[in-house]
Scaffold this active site. Structure first.
Site, PDB file in Angstrom:
ATOM      1  N   ILE A  24      38.974 -26.555  51.944  1.00 34.15           N
ATOM      2  CA  ILE A  24      40.006 -25.743  52.587  1.00 34.15           C
ATOM      3  C   ILE A  24      40.562 -24.719  51.608  1.00 34.15           C
ATOM      4  O   ILE A  24      40.783 -23.554  51.957  1.00 34.15           O
ATOM      5  CB  ILE A  24      41.123 -26.628  53.156  1.00 34.15           C
ATOM      6  CG1 ILE A  24      40.565 -27.621  54.177  1.00 34.15           C
ATOM      7  CG2 ILE A  24      42.208 -25.774  53.807  1.00 34.15           C
ATOM      8  CD1 ILE A  24      41.583 -28.655  54.670  1.00 34.15           C
ATOM      9  N   THR A  71      48.356 -33.371  55.959  1.00 36.47           N
ATOM     10  CA  THR A  71      47.425 -33.841  56.989  1.00 36.47           C
ATOM     11  C   THR A  71      48.150 -34.507  58.142  1.00 36.47           C
ATOM     12  O   THR A  71      49.262 -35.035  57.965  1.00 36.47           O
ATOM     13  CB  THR A  71      46.438 -34.856  56.360  1.00 36.47           C
ATOM     14  OG1 THR A  71      45.652 -35.471  57.381  1.00 36.47           O
ATOM     15  CG2 THR A  71      47.184 -35.961  55.628  1.00 36.47           C
ATOM     16  N   GLU A  75      47.179 -37.203  59.297  1.00 34.53           N
ATOM     17  CA  GLU A  75      47.005 -38.649  59.118  1.00 34.53           C
ATOM     18  C   GLU A  75      48.284 -39.348  58.665  1.00 34.53           C
ATOM     19  O   GLU A  75      48.393 -40.568  58.778  1.00 34.53           O
ATOM     20  CB  GLU A  75      45.852 -38.925  58.140  1.00 34.53           C
ATOM     21  CG  GLU A  75      44.510 -38.449  58.674  1.00 34.53           C
ATOM     22  CD  GLU A  75      43.333 -38.994  57.899  1.00 34.53           C
ATOM     23  OE1 GLU A  75      43.401 -40.155  57.449  1.00 34.53           O
ATOM     24  OE2 GLU A  75      42.340 -38.254  57.739  1.00 34.53           O
ATOM     25  N   TYR A 100      44.952 -43.069  51.342  1.00 33.48           N
ATOM     26  CA  TYR A 100      44.961 -41.602  51.373  1.00 33.48           C
ATOM     27  C   TYR A 100      46.180 -41.082  52.123  1.00 33.48           C
ATOM     28  O   TYR A 100      46.969 -40.286  51.594  1.00 33.48           O
ATOM     29  CB  TYR A 100      43.683 -41.065  52.017  1.00 33.48           C
ATOM     30  CG  TYR A 100      43.820 -39.633  52.476  1.00 33.48           C
ATOM     31  CD1 TYR A 100      44.125 -38.620  51.565  1.00 33.48           C
ATOM     32  CD2 TYR A 100      43.665 -39.285  53.821  1.00 33.48           C
ATOM     33  CE1 TYR A 100      44.265 -37.307  51.979  1.00 33.48           C
ATOM     34  CE2 TYR A 100      43.812 -37.972  54.240  1.00 33.48           C
ATOM     35  CZ  TYR A 100      44.112 -36.984  53.322  1.00 33.48           C
ATOM     36  OH  TYR A 100      44.268 -35.685  53.729  1.00 33.48           O
ATOM     37  N   SER A 101      46.361 -41.510  53.372  1.00 32.51           N
ATOM     38  CA  SER A 101      47.456 -40.968  54.169  1.00 32.51           C
ATOM     39  C   SER A 101      48.815 -41.377  53.615  1.00 32.51           C
ATOM     40  O   SER A 101      49.780 -40.608  53.684  1.00 32.51           O
ATOM     41  CB  SER A 101      47.317 -41.385  55.636  1.00 32.51           C
ATOM     42  OG  SER A 101      47.267 -42.790  55.784  1.00 32.51           O
ATOM     43  N   VAL A 139      27.654 -43.816  62.712  1.00 31.98           N
ATOM     44  CA  VAL A 139      28.847 -43.663  63.538  1.00 31.98           C
ATOM     45  C   VAL A 139      29.654 -44.952  63.418  1.00 31.98           C
ATOM     46  O   VAL A 139      29.148 -46.034  63.712  1.00 31.98           O
ATOM     47  CB  VAL A 139      28.472 -43.390  65.012  1.00 31.98           C
ATOM     48  CG1 VAL A 139      29.721 -43.361  65.885  1.00 31.98           C
ATOM     49  CG2 VAL A 139      27.695 -42.083  65.130  1.00 31.98           C
ATOM     50  N   ARG A 169      39.334 -37.265  67.351  1.00 34.73           N
ATOM     51  CA  ARG A 169      39.916 -36.346  66.380  1.00 34.73           C
ATOM     52  C   ARG A 169      40.077 -34.964  67.015  1.00 34.73           C
ATOM     53  O   ARG A 169      39.318 -34.588  67.909  1.00 34.73           O
ATOM     54  CB  ARG A 169      39.034 -36.229  65.119  1.00 34.73           C
ATOM     55  CG  ARG A 169      38.828 -37.555  64.386  1.00 34.73           C
ATOM     56  CD  ARG A 169      40.109 -38.030  63.748  1.00 34.73           C
ATOM     57  NE  ARG A 169      39.965 -39.278  63.001  1.00 34.73           N
ATOM     58  CZ  ARG A 169      40.283 -40.478  63.477  1.00 34.73           C
ATOM     59  NH1 ARG A 169      40.741 -40.605  64.729  1.00 34.73           N
ATOM     60  NH2 ARG A 169      40.158 -41.562  62.730  1.00 34.73           N
TER      61      ARG A 169
END
Length: 349
Positions: free
Chosen positions: A12, A130, A132, A157-158, A213, A221
């Protein structure tokens, strides 16, 4: 405007760097060049007189002070972060150090610089986060994340990103640092590091490997084309209200399974197999721990206050993305050898 972009060699961040330079902004790209960074991401603007690069780590406060003093930015766009959920399950320490301590260092370096400069009214610290941090949504399509949704992070992470968001708000309220915040949905597009779902599916398909998957593929999402996101971020840093947060979404909800099937259908047209469909390679694997069921953004605030909407539908964006990977093997091929790429991560919990 002179913008200091942290993490500008990432996915990004590099989209922001490329777009900002193309619009005439001066950009300083600060990046530690960790495993997911790639200076080729900014090669299109690397020779521009508007672009400068600083190889530094946001955990290094002395380096940050030097960079602020040398470049005297008008704005900071803070994108540098550890961002892969599966890696956060295996090694949460890196996420705490970079996303929390690193953000603290950025805030303190920015505050010291802003104070020395006489607290200029036009200075901005834009923290990019984010969706999340909000946790998981029910299946009801009417329910979406807004800027007022309570935080409920479910992964290391979140949780680390939620902590960084709180720090940014606290520095605004306590010290008056002029900040804006954004929380985005899942990004995709060119230069996406090949450990995330969409590039994994494209590259595994081309290599004849299984297309993994998680679970049943029912997780939903909201997909945001990265160049649309970069456009929104530049709009917020220029025109966003101080202390305000803005949710940025693509308005493109898809289940993971539907997304993988759509990619397979595009590949079937663009580079058909000798026999059968790429969808024949779809393989369901054990779900990752704490996998959120659904993310969806209500982008009403940024639309109503700043006039922004996504310009790329998921169908158009996926077409562009697949074609980019087909055309740019010279970019992605060397990245497949980097640590952890191609391995199943996040199964240690």
């Amino acid at each position: 405007m002179k913008i200091l972009v942290t993490g500008g060699a990432g996915f990004i961040g590099s989209a922001v760097v490329r777009l900002a330079v193309s619009r005439g902004h001066r950009v300083v790209n600060l990046d530690a060049l960790t495993y997911a960074a790639c200076l080729e991401n900014v090669a299109p603007v690397a020779d521009s007189p508007l672009y400068a690069f600083e190889h530094a780590d946001i955990r290094d406060r002395a380096a940050l002070d030097r960079i602020f003093a040398a470049h005297r930015p008008d704005a900071v766009m803070h994108l540098a972060a550890e961002s892969h959920v599966d890696r956060s399950i295996d090694g949460p320490g890196d996420f705490v150090e970079t996303n929390i301590t690193g953000t603290y260092n950025m805030l303190e370096a920015a505050r010291a610089f802003w104070t020395r400069e006489g607290r200029p009214a036009g200075f901005r610290f834009h923290h990019i986060s984010t969706d999340e941090v909000f946790g998981s949504l029910p299946a009801d399509p009417a329910v979406k994340f807004t800027e007022d949704t309570p935080y409920d992070p479910r992964s290391p992470y979140s949780a680390s990103k939620a902590a960084s968001d709180h720090l940014v708000r606290a520095w605004h309220e306590t010290y008056g640092l002029p900040v804006v915040l954004t929380n985005c949905s899942n990004n995709y597009g060119p230069y996406h590091f090949p450990e995330k779902l969409i590039p994994v599916v494209i590259l595994n398909a081309l290599a004849g490997k299984p297309l993994p998957v998680y679970g049943t593929g029912a997780n939903i999402r909201d997909w945001l084309y990265v160049e649309d996101h970069a456009d929104a971020l530049l709009l917020v840093v220029e025109k966003g209200a101080l202390g305000r947060s803005y949710n940025i979404g693509g308005e493109n909800e898809r289940t993971n399974l539907d997304l993988v099937k759509a990619l397979c259908a595009i590949l079937d047209r663009k580079r058909p197999k000798a026999a059968g469909s790429y969808a024949d390679q779809i393989t369901f694997v054990t779900d990752r721990p704490g996998h959120d069921a659904r993310y969806a953004i209500d982008p009403g605030r940024i639309r109503e206050e700043l006039g922004w909407r996504p310009s790329v539908t998921v169908e158009e964006g996926l077409e562009r993305t697949v074609q980019w990977y087909l055309d740019n093997e010279v970019w992605w091929r060397p990245l497949l050898a980097r640590k952890g790429v191609g391995e199943r991560l996040g199964v240690k919990a």
